[in-house]
Design an enzyme around this catalytic site. Structure first.
Site, PDB file in Angstrom:
ATOM      1  N   LYS A 175       0.864  -1.190   0.000  1.00 24.72           N
ATOM      2  CA  LYS A 175       0.000   0.000   0.000  1.00 24.72           C
ATOM      3  C   LYS A 175       0.896   1.234   0.000  1.00 24.72           C
ATOM      4  O   LYS A 175       1.513   1.577   0.999  1.00 24.72           O
ATOM      5  CB  LYS A 175      -0.917   0.056   1.229  1.00 24.72           C
ATOM      6  N   GLU A 178      -0.749   7.500   0.194  1.00 28.44           N
ATOM      7  CA  GLU A 178      -1.751   8.153  -0.662  1.00 28.44           C
ATOM      8  C   GLU A 178      -1.298   9.540  -1.105  1.00 28.44           C
ATOM      9  O   GLU A 178      -1.870  10.124  -2.024  1.00 28.44           O
ATOM     10  CB  GLU A 178      -3.111   8.235   0.052  1.00 28.44           C
ATOM     11  N   SER A 228       5.291   7.621  10.993  1.00 25.15           N
ATOM     12  CA  SER A 228       5.463   8.374  12.246  1.00 25.15           C
ATOM     13  C   SER A 228       5.408   7.432  13.446  1.00 25.15           C
ATOM     14  O   SER A 228       4.859   6.319  13.352  1.00 25.15           O
ATOM     15  CB  SER A 228       4.360   9.420  12.369  1.00 25.15           C
ATOM     16  N   CYS A 283      13.950  10.254   7.876  1.00 24.57           N
ATOM     17  CA  CYS A 283      14.093   9.764   9.251  1.00 24.57           C
ATOM     18  C   CYS A 283      15.563   9.737   9.649  1.00 24.57           C
ATOM     19  O   CYS A 283      15.882   9.526  10.812  1.00 24.57           O
ATOM     20  CB  CYS A 283      13.454   8.394   9.416  1.00 24.57           C
ATOM     21  N   GLU A 384       9.406  15.716  16.569  1.00 28.54           N
ATOM     22  CA  GLU A 384       9.870  15.545  15.189  1.00 28.54           C
ATOM     23  C   GLU A 384       9.184  16.598  14.313  1.00 28.54           C
ATOM     24  O   GLU A 384       7.955  16.589  14.157  1.00 28.54           O
ATOM     25  CB  GLU A 384       9.526  14.139  14.692  1.00 28.54           C
TER      26      GLU A 384
END
Lengths: 484, 142
Positions: A175, A178, A228, A283, A384
């Site tokens: 997946k 999006e 996240s 990251c 973050e």
């Protein structure tokens, strides 16, 4: 002009989603919509999983070397599509074209590494574990695995996992994010050319509903996630509840220490890349710069001057050093953090809020931003931001750096610039993060080493790629035999 | 225009190869230059080799770790300005060809120096330079 509607790839065929729930895909540099992505239904995800499950047994029985040969062909297909994939990536994600090329390279390197299945998937055996009894541990594939991918590395991240899963004899469902679904769609066009057996590799576009459908589907054996920390934790917990294997990678707040003996001139280009590459949406990006002792007075003006020279623009332009951030919403989130830093009395020495790029007035741009005199307790030092915002915390010595690093929840990466061996040893020995850079600003393990952090940056036992990932995608069957 | 990163340097090299190849096609079709035909064929082959090598270099030698800025390097001194140029006079053609080879040779030499931190990339640029040097020397005989 109507926008293209992206399709799912299920059972070896492109299929339009029946979902009426659609999302927009943006060109971050111009602020224009460039495609429409379906938020597919649970039913469509289930169809993909069924196709993968149906394909599993025959694929699992295919000899390992034959499976590897599909990957050799896949590598060639990716090489042929290389520039087109990279350009698609820069267009929808915003990053500079060289960064996209680097990402596609990393994607292909995982395919290359996975072709080593005949030596990397082997088990072990021992004769005479008892009198006339032998024992073998035989790694076997398990079934259907899936990946839920993030927006910052839309090409590479699914391929940290997919080639290893598939070459081990599993089947797969991806997946994509999006927000950046076009890149993986382009990649799947290259996959389609290779002619994998139907159902071995599938892709379903979507959002939260597809994620939950993957977590709920009993036929998925394991999930690989990157995103996240709150979502990583959610995925980890849900996979625990539903009995799936999981490797779930979360956020980061990486600290880069600059020791007084660091070679500043040589370090500066990689520091700029570390903090501002991919507009800070990595990251592994540096987020907190910690000059030690009198290094602060030397590095801060030089770092600011180098940041000011960055060319900001459309990622597709070869001269661009830093592109746009992913969306208007994310831009506003980053600007909110800059406001918070000002409110908490950090010293804003470079302000990227009013960044304007000629001919691109609607792009989602944030300029390089630097705060000095940040304390570890400030919000901008703890959370973050995922943008081109640097917090400078001045440290008196290496112990203070290590203490700040080890009191964060995030523990993804940490870097040190120095020419002093004992300082390096102390640093890598004592800090909690699991990826360490020494005179390197982005401590990115290549495909043949494991990728993943510690603490709140990683949930699960086995990291991405490297040798260990073969364990994630196999289960060892132990056979104890005696011939009577 | 700046050549401030890895991709920019290699993409500009590909532009040079493409432009020079188009110009040499013109020479190849010119009746006055029939004695140059075998050279032009060789130049075309070499340029195709350079293009293949440089494309592969751009694809295979890029990682996040090396995406560091390049300073003090621009396109301006190396612009060929021959796009769409139609020349029929033999001596003008030869003089443009020599200029192309000198420019490309100089570009590859300087680009390799800028890329010395990436030895594999520098090596590819040196290989491309070597072919251009051979062309220049061949043209000097006319």
């Amino acid at each position: 002009m109507s926008l293209p509607v992206l399709k799912n790839y299920i059972n070896g065929e492109w299929a339009l989603s029946q979902s009426k729930d659609l999302g927009d895909v943006w060109y971050p540099a111009t602020g224009e919509k460039i495609a429409t992505v379906p938020y597919s239904t649970k039913n469509e995800l289930d169809q993909a999983v069924k196709a993968a499950k149906d394909a599993y047994w025959e694929w699992r029985c295919t000899p390992a070397l034959s499976r590897a040969r599909y990957l050799f062909r896949l590598k060639e297909s990716f090489e042929d599509s290389f520039e087109d994939i990279a350009r698609t990536l820069s267009r929808e994600q915003g990053k500079a074209i060289d960064e996209s090329r680097g990402e596609v390279r990393r994607m292909i390197e995982n395919v290359e590494h996975a072709t080593g299945v005949t030596t990397l998937m082997t088990g072990y055996s021992m004769e005479d574990i008892a009198k006339n009894i032998d024992c073998t541990a035989e790694p076997q594939p398990m079934g259907v695995f899936g990946c839920i991918a993030p927006y910052n590395f839309p090409a590479m991240v699914p391929w940290w996992f997919l080639p290893y899963a598939v070459v081990c004899g599993n089947t797969y469902v991806v997946k994509p994010s999006e927000q950046v679904p076009m890149t993986q769609t382009r990649i799947f066009e290259a996959v389609d050319e290779v002619g994998f057996p139907e159902g071995v590799i599938n892709m379903v576009h979507g959002s939260r509903d597809v994620v939950n459908a993957m977590l709920d589907n009993p036929d998925i054996e394991g999930i690989s996630f990157v995103g996240s920390t709150p979502t990583a934790k959610y995925i980890y917990q849900r996979c625990g509840e539903t009995g799936k294997r999981v490797q779930s990678m979360g956020g980061a707040k990486n600290i880069v220490a600059i020791m007084p003996d660091a070679d500043l001139e040589k370090a500066m280009p990689s520091l700029i890349t570390s903090f501002f590459g991919c507009s800070g949406q990595r990251c592994l990006s540096g987020s907190i710069l910690m000059p030690v002792g009198d290094m602060a007075d030397k590095i801060i003006p030089a770092f600011k001057a180098a940041a000011e020279k960055l060319i900001i623009g459309d990622g597709l332009a070869e001269t661009t050093g830093m592109g746009a951030v992913i969306s208007q919403a994310h831009k506003e989130r980053i600007l909110g953090y800059i406001e918070t830093g000002i409110e908490e009395n950090a010293d804003l020495i470079l302000d990227g809020r009013d960044c304007s790029v000629p001919d691109l007035p609607n792009g989602f741009f944030v300029g390089p931003t630097i705060f000095d005199s940040v304390t570890p307790q400030m919000t901008i030092a703890k959370e973050e931001i995922f943008g081109p915002v640097v917090s400078i915390i001045r440290a008196k010595d290496l112990d203070e750096v290590i203490n700040v690093i080890n009191t964060r929840g995030f523990a993804n990466a940490a870097c040190i610039y120095t020419s002093d061996g004992p300082s390096v040893r102390k640093f890598k020995y004592r800090v909690k993060p699991a990826m360490i850079g020494v005179n390197i600003g982005i401590a990115a393990p290549m495909s043949f080493f494991p990728f993943g952090g510690a603490g709140d940056s990683m949930f699960g036992d086995i990291k991405g790629h490297g040798r260990e990932v073969f364990q994630f995608f196999t289960d060892k069957k132990v056979v104890i035999q005696r011939w009577l | 225009m700046l050549l401030n990163n890895f991709g920019g340097v290699l993409s500009f090299a590909l532009e040079l190869e493409d432009q020079s190849r188009q110009f040499y096609e013109q020479i190849g079709q010119n009746q006055e230059c029939s004695d140059l035909m075998s050279y032009m064929n060789q130049f075309d082959k070499d340029s195709q080799k350079n293009t293949k090598l440089l494309k592969l270099t751009r694809q295979e030698n890029v990682t996040e770790m090396i995406l560091e800025a390049i300073n003090d390097f621009t396109r301006a001194p190396f612009l060929l300005n021959i796009n769409g140029m139609s020349v029929s006079d033999r001596s003008t053609m030869l003089s443009i060809a020599k200029k192309i080879e000198e420019t490309c040779e100089s570009y590859y030499r300087q680009a390799a120096e800028k890329m010395r931190g990436l030895p594999e990339v520098a090596q590819s640029l040196k290989t491309a330079e070597k072919r251009r040097t051979a062309h220049r020397q061949a043209l000097n005989e006319f």
